[in-house]
Design a protein around this motif. Structure first.
Motif, PDB file in Angstrom:
ATOM      1  N   LEU A  72     -35.437 -38.802  11.061  1.00 40.25           N
ATOM      2  CA  LEU A  72     -34.057 -39.165  11.356  1.00 40.25           C
ATOM      3  C   LEU A  72     -33.704 -40.421  10.571  1.00 40.25           C
ATOM      4  O   LEU A  72     -34.296 -41.478  10.762  1.00 40.25           O
ATOM      5  N   GLU A  73     -32.753 -40.289   9.661  1.00 36.39           N
ATOM      6  CA  GLU A  73     -32.400 -41.389   8.780  1.00 36.39           C
ATOM      7  C   GLU A  73     -31.237 -42.205   9.325  1.00 36.39           C
ATOM      8  O   GLU A  73     -31.259 -43.437   9.281  1.00 36.39           O
ATOM      9  N   ARG A  74     -30.196 -41.529   9.855  1.00 35.30           N
ATOM     10  CA  ARG A  74     -29.017 -42.243  10.340  1.00 35.30           C
ATOM     11  C   ARG A  74     -28.449 -41.538  11.559  1.00 35.30           C
ATOM     12  O   ARG A  74     -28.594 -40.331  11.729  1.00 35.30           O
ATOM     13  N   HIS A  75     -27.786 -42.314  12.416  1.00 35.48           N
ATOM     14  CA  HIS A  75     -27.014 -41.761  13.534  1.00 35.48           C
ATOM     15  C   HIS A  75     -25.702 -42.531  13.573  1.00 35.48           C
ATOM     16  O   HIS A  75     -25.666 -43.725  13.847  1.00 35.48           O
ATOM     17  N   THR A  76     -24.619 -41.845  13.253  1.00 33.57           N
ATOM     18  CA  THR A  76     -23.333 -42.512  13.040  1.00 33.57           C
ATOM     19  C   THR A  76     -22.241 -41.885  13.888  1.00 33.57           C
ATOM     20  O   THR A  76     -22.364 -40.743  14.366  1.00 33.57           O
ATOM     21  N   ASP A  77     -21.143 -42.650  14.034  1.00 35.32           N
ATOM     22  CA  ASP A  77     -19.959 -42.062  14.668  1.00 35.32           C
ATOM     23  C   ASP A  77     -19.235 -41.189  13.646  1.00 35.32           C
ATOM     24  O   ASP A  77     -19.726 -40.974  12.527  1.00 35.32           O
ATOM     25  N   VAL A  78     -18.072 -40.699  14.018  1.00 35.95           N
ATOM     26  CA  VAL A  78     -17.395 -39.709  13.175  1.00 35.95           C
ATOM     27  C   VAL A  78     -16.971 -40.277  11.827  1.00 35.95           C
ATOM     28  O   VAL A  78     -16.752 -39.528  10.871  1.00 35.95           O
ATOM     29  N   PHE A  79     -16.879 -41.603  11.714  1.00 34.02           N
ATOM     30  CA  PHE A  79     -16.422 -42.196  10.457  1.00 34.02           C
ATOM     31  C   PHE A  79     -17.520 -42.998   9.761  1.00 34.02           C
ATOM     32  O   PHE A  79     -17.247 -43.851   8.915  1.00 34.02           O
ATOM     33  N   GLY A  80     -18.783 -42.733  10.139  1.00 34.10           N
ATOM     34  CA  GLY A  80     -19.906 -43.247   9.373  1.00 34.10           C
ATOM     35  C   GLY A  80     -20.500 -44.553   9.843  1.00 34.10           C
ATOM     36  O   GLY A  80     -21.420 -45.065   9.188  1.00 34.10           O
ATOM     37  N   VAL A  95     -11.776 -36.256  18.622  1.00 33.80           N
ATOM     38  CA  VAL A  95     -12.866 -37.055  18.063  1.00 33.80           C
ATOM     39  C   VAL A  95     -12.905 -38.376  18.817  1.00 33.80           C
ATOM     40  O   VAL A  95     -11.870 -38.872  19.292  1.00 33.80           O
ATOM     41  N   ARG A  96     -14.117 -38.949  18.926  1.00 35.54           N
ATOM     42  CA  ARG A  96     -14.263 -40.233  19.612  1.00 35.54           C
ATOM     43  C   ARG A  96     -14.136 -41.341  18.576  1.00 35.54           C
ATOM     44  O   ARG A  96     -14.981 -41.495  17.701  1.00 35.54           O
ATOM     45  N   GLU A  97     -13.067 -42.109  18.712  1.00 34.32           N
ATOM     46  CA  GLU A  97     -12.756 -43.168  17.752  1.00 34.32           C
ATOM     47  C   GLU A  97     -12.614 -44.483  18.503  1.00 34.32           C
ATOM     48  O   GLU A  97     -11.718 -44.644  19.334  1.00 34.32           O
ATOM     49  N   LEU A 101     -14.253 -29.383  22.620  1.00 37.93           N
ATOM     50  CA  LEU A 101     -15.264 -30.435  22.622  1.00 37.93           C
ATOM     51  C   LEU A 101     -14.736 -31.683  21.914  1.00 37.93           C
ATOM     52  O   LEU A 101     -13.782 -31.631  21.130  1.00 37.93           O
ATOM     53  N   THR A 102     -15.418 -32.805  22.184  1.00 39.24           N
ATOM     54  CA  THR A 102     -15.109 -34.065  21.510  1.00 39.24           C
ATOM     55  C   THR A 102     -16.225 -34.376  20.518  1.00 39.24           C
ATOM     56  O   THR A 102     -17.393 -34.517  20.914  1.00 39.24           O
ATOM     57  N   LEU A 103     -15.880 -34.469  19.240  1.00 38.83           N
ATOM     58  CA  LEU A 103     -16.866 -34.808  18.217  1.00 38.83           C
ATOM     59  C   LEU A 103     -17.193 -36.296  18.333  1.00 38.83           C
ATOM     60  O   LEU A 103     -16.308 -37.144  18.211  1.00 38.83           O
ATOM     61  N   VAL A 104     -18.493 -36.611  18.580  1.00 38.45           N
ATOM     62  CA  VAL A 104     -18.869 -38.014  18.778  1.00 38.45           C
ATOM     63  C   VAL A 104     -19.562 -38.611  17.561  1.00 38.45           C
ATOM     64  O   VAL A 104     -19.635 -39.834  17.426  1.00 38.45           O
ATOM     65  N   GLY A 105     -20.114 -37.767  16.659  1.00 41.66           N
ATOM     66  CA  GLY A 105     -20.751 -38.317  15.469  1.00 41.66           C
ATOM     67  C   GLY A 105     -21.766 -37.378  14.861  1.00 41.66           C
ATOM     68  O   GLY A 105     -21.732 -36.157  15.112  1.00 41.66           O
TER      69      GLY A 105
END
Length: 733
Positions: free
Chosen positions: A406-414, A502-504, A556-560
């Motif tokens: 696992l390299e990264r875990h980000t929200d919807v905008f990185g 989306v979760r912003e 659904l809500t896209l969280v990342g």
């Protein structure tokens, strides 16, 4: 259909003749435009034809049946085709190895001088010169023998078996064939599932595969469920490839056929039933193995250098000895005394200790490297290490760990997000389906398990399993018995199809066109970094609901996203910097795609702004390839013979070339290089082709090898200069 039958008839004729895809069928060593196929054209065309036809066509071509071969048919084919074994490079008999250790121009010259000394009754000279030759030869023989025996122990294999469907002679349950083939292929004849040695497989057999199985031959998939295969040893691609039953794509290459399985790869997940197409040396693996061992090694830079020095001294002696003989005989008139004096001049000009010095310094270097868990199979490789100007390295398994992380875990905008990692962890932890490499990478974050208090805070309610039409899976958990959370993860496009918000910044916002464009831009940027992106979404539901279906995967809500990569070895960056400091240029030759390659190169500090690909090399002539090697350092999507061609071109430019690799796709290049380097986890063919084997994954050993090689060369050079100058002075006086 006629093409398939023609190919299989040729298969039978050639196999009976014992030369199918044998050494005479191997591509020539020279390369030109369009000559870089990864396997003989006959093999490639035959397998492609079998991939693109129907199941019935493939069965008919191989003269097999929907419920397998009968024991009698299998026995007859085993006699006709031989065992399913790949011919490895056989160890040399001791007497041939001893001859190779002795054979070089300087040892031959010393032997002649010892013989002349014996004929002239000069016992002391005979003993001294003979002892130098014998000790030099024996030291090399013993040291290389130890290293080769250690390498052979590494290759010791445990006998493996395969599950094979054979037509039963009696009245055993016909449902066996139904279970593994499906009703569409079942002829209602009884079948037996047997565990047989892999060497007993023959073309036309039907084998049953499951997670963890090594694929024992080249096969076509007849039935499959969630089948993922790791092909890194063949292609260099670190991520598993999904395989299907559907007929192959006529536009795709051999390794890209989704219904073909290749010997030497392994099943990561899922199950399958497959039809054996080619076995042993006639498989794709077998042809590459034969190519890597069919041609003799070209002389390395060290061997050429030692031979050059030897012939220089020999030519000097051939000029001086007759001159001294003529002058001395003419001036003194005693030709017998002149001959003996000329002989003493020949002995005086010859640095008798040179073979001994060379062998002992190389042996000392091998012993020092063995303490760092390095097996030196050929002593000459020590000096080649020091003389190496270019190191060409594979990526997967050599620069990288060959393990998805696992390299990264980000929200919807990185932006990095711990919430996304938490949701992904809950999804992977509570699912009961087959846990794949991506799930394992998420679950390795053990700190989450303690912080989440899974047993106290969360309870699993239901699960919606993964399938390859939806390309996503969901779990439903209850948090403190207050409400239910449906957590879904899957491929980006399939996830976007079921998300409405989306979760912003902690707020759920509508997924309008503007936000959708930003989401796609973010995922594209992650992909350009060589990352495999999985989207994570969720929604809260009422605690009263207990059963969930695919219909609940909506709104659904896209969280990342969670993004995965095959990470580089910890020692890779430091090793490459150390090599650069010693004047060794590093080039990357990989079969993986350019995006992943660029990301790994950036992590280890290699410039990968411009990457040359295999298809581009296909269209280049030798001059264009030479220019590409001078201007670029990273080459991706390469076939095995692309790598070999690039290595040979570097050597043609006068470079001393090392190659570091561990897969079957690296074996031809390992043999073509001045020094082939592999690791203990490499496939057998790669270890056979290598000169040096690293028993630990610490690439810093490469720097030590360079230093040790240069020290060895320096010691030899000191002796040659000192002896040649003093001997010449003595003779001249």
């Amino acid at each position: 259909m006629s093409l398939l039958n023609a190919w299989f008839n040729a298969f039978l004729r050639s196999r009976r003749a014992g030369n199918l895809f044998g050494r005479r069928a191997m591509p020539e060593a020279g390369y030109g435009r369009g000559s870089t196929q990864a396997a003989p054209a006959t093999l490639t065309a035959g397998l492609l034809a079998l991939a693109q036809g129907s199941d019935a066509d493939a069965l008919a071509t191989l003269q097999s049946h929907v419920d397998g071969l009968s024991p009698h048919e299998a026995e007859e084919r085993l006699q006709r085709f031989g065992p399913n074994e790949v011919d490895h490079e056989k160890p040399l008999p001791w007497w041939r190895h001893l001859w190779q250790c002795y054979r070089n121009p300087f040892n031959l010259l010393l032997t002649v001088l010892a013989a002349v000394s014996w004929l002239t009754e000069d016992a002391k000279a005979t003993v001294v010169i003979g002892a130098m030759v014998v000790l030099s030869t024996l030291i090399r023989f013993v040291q290389e023998g130890r290293s080769n025996r250690a390498a052979e122990r590494l290759k010791a294999l445990v006998g493996n078996t395969a599950r094979v469907l054979r037509r039963a002679a009696g009245t055993e349950a016909a449902e066996v064939a139904d279970q593994y083939f499906g009703a569409q292929l079942h002829s209602r004849r009884p079948a037996r599932l047997l565990d047989l040695p892999i060497r007993d497989l023959v073309p036309g057999d039907h084998i049953v595969l499951s997670a963890g199985d090594m694929i024992p031959a080249d096969c076509r998939v007849l039935a499959a469920k969630d089948l993922f295969v790791a092909q890194a040893a063949m292609t260099g691609e670190s991520l598993p490839v999904e395989k299907f039953v559907q007929a192959g794509n006529a536009e795709a290459g051999l390794m890209e056929q989704a219904n073909l399985l290749f010997m030497g790869t392994n099943v990561v997940s899922g199950t399958a039933t497959a039809l054996v197409l080619a076995t042993g040396n006639t498989s794709y693996f077998g042809t590459l193995a034969q190519r890597s061992s069919a041609s003799d090694r070209a002389p390395t830079a060290f061997q050429a250098g030692v031979n050059s020095v030897s012939w220089l001294l020999i030519r000097f002696a051939l000029v001086m000895v007759p001159f001294v003989l003529l002058v001395n005989g003419w001036t003194k008139g005693d030709w017998t005394e002149a001959f003996l004096f000329a002989l003493s001049v020949a002995v005086g000009l010859t640095p008798e200790m040179l073979p001994m010095i060379v062998t002992s310094t190389l042996a000392k270097g091998a012993v020092l490297l063995s303490r760092r868990k390095v097996i030196v199979k050929r002593l000459d490789a020590i000096q080649n290490f020091g003389a190496m100007e270019v190191l060409c390295t594979d990526k997967t398994g050599t620069l990288t760990q060959d393990k998805i992380a696992l390299e990264r875990h980000t929200d919807v905008f990185g932006q990095d997000s711990e919430d996304v990692l938490t949701f992904a962890y809950l999804n992977s932890h509570f699912q009961t389906g087959l846990i794949n490499l991506l799930d394992r990478a998420v679950l390795e974050h053990v700190e989450l398990q303690s912080s989440l208090r899974l047993s106290q805070d969360y309870r699993k309610v239901d699960e919606i399993p993964f399938d390859f039409e939806r390309r996503r899976m969901s779990v439903v958990v209850s948090e403190r018995e207050d409400h239910h959370e449906l957590i879904c993860k899957g491929a980006v496009e399939e996830m976007l199809a079921v998300c409405s918000t989306v979760r912003e910044n902690g707020q759920d916002m509508p997924l309008d066109e503007q936000r959708l464009a930003r989401v796609r831009q973010t995922t594209e940027e992650l992909n350009e970094q060589g990352l495999r992106v999985v989207a994570v979404a969720m929604k809260e539901t009422a605690a009263s609901q207990s059963v969930y279906t695919q219909a609940d995967e909506c709104e659904l809500t896209l969280v990342g996203y969670v993004a995965f990569l095959d990470p580089p070895k910890e020692s890779a960056a430091h090793a490459l910097q150390a090599l650069a400091a010693h004047g060794v240029e590093v080039k990357v030759f990989t079969g993986d795609n350019e995006l992943v390659t660029a990301r790994v190169c950036a992590q280890v500090g290699l410039d990968a702004d411009t990457i040359v690909t295999g298809p581009q090399i296909e269209r280049m002539d030798d001059a264009a390839v030479a220019r590409a090697l001078q201007e670029h350092r990273v080459f991706a999507r390469l076939t095995p013979l692309h790598k070999e061609r690039l290595v040979r071109e570097l050597r043609a430019q006068g470079k001393v070339v090392g190659f570091l690799g561990d897969g079957i796709n690296d074996a031809p290049a390992l043999r073509a290089a001045d020094i082939g380097i592999s690791v203990d986890s490499a496939v057998d063919i790669a270890k056979e082709a290598a000169d040096i084997i690293l028993l630990e994954k610490n690439l810093m050993v490469l720097e030590e090898g360079v230093i040790q090689g240069r020290r060895t060369f320096s010691n030899m050079l000191k002796y040659i200069r000192m002896t040649a100058s003093s001997n010449f002075g003595n003779v001249f006086s």
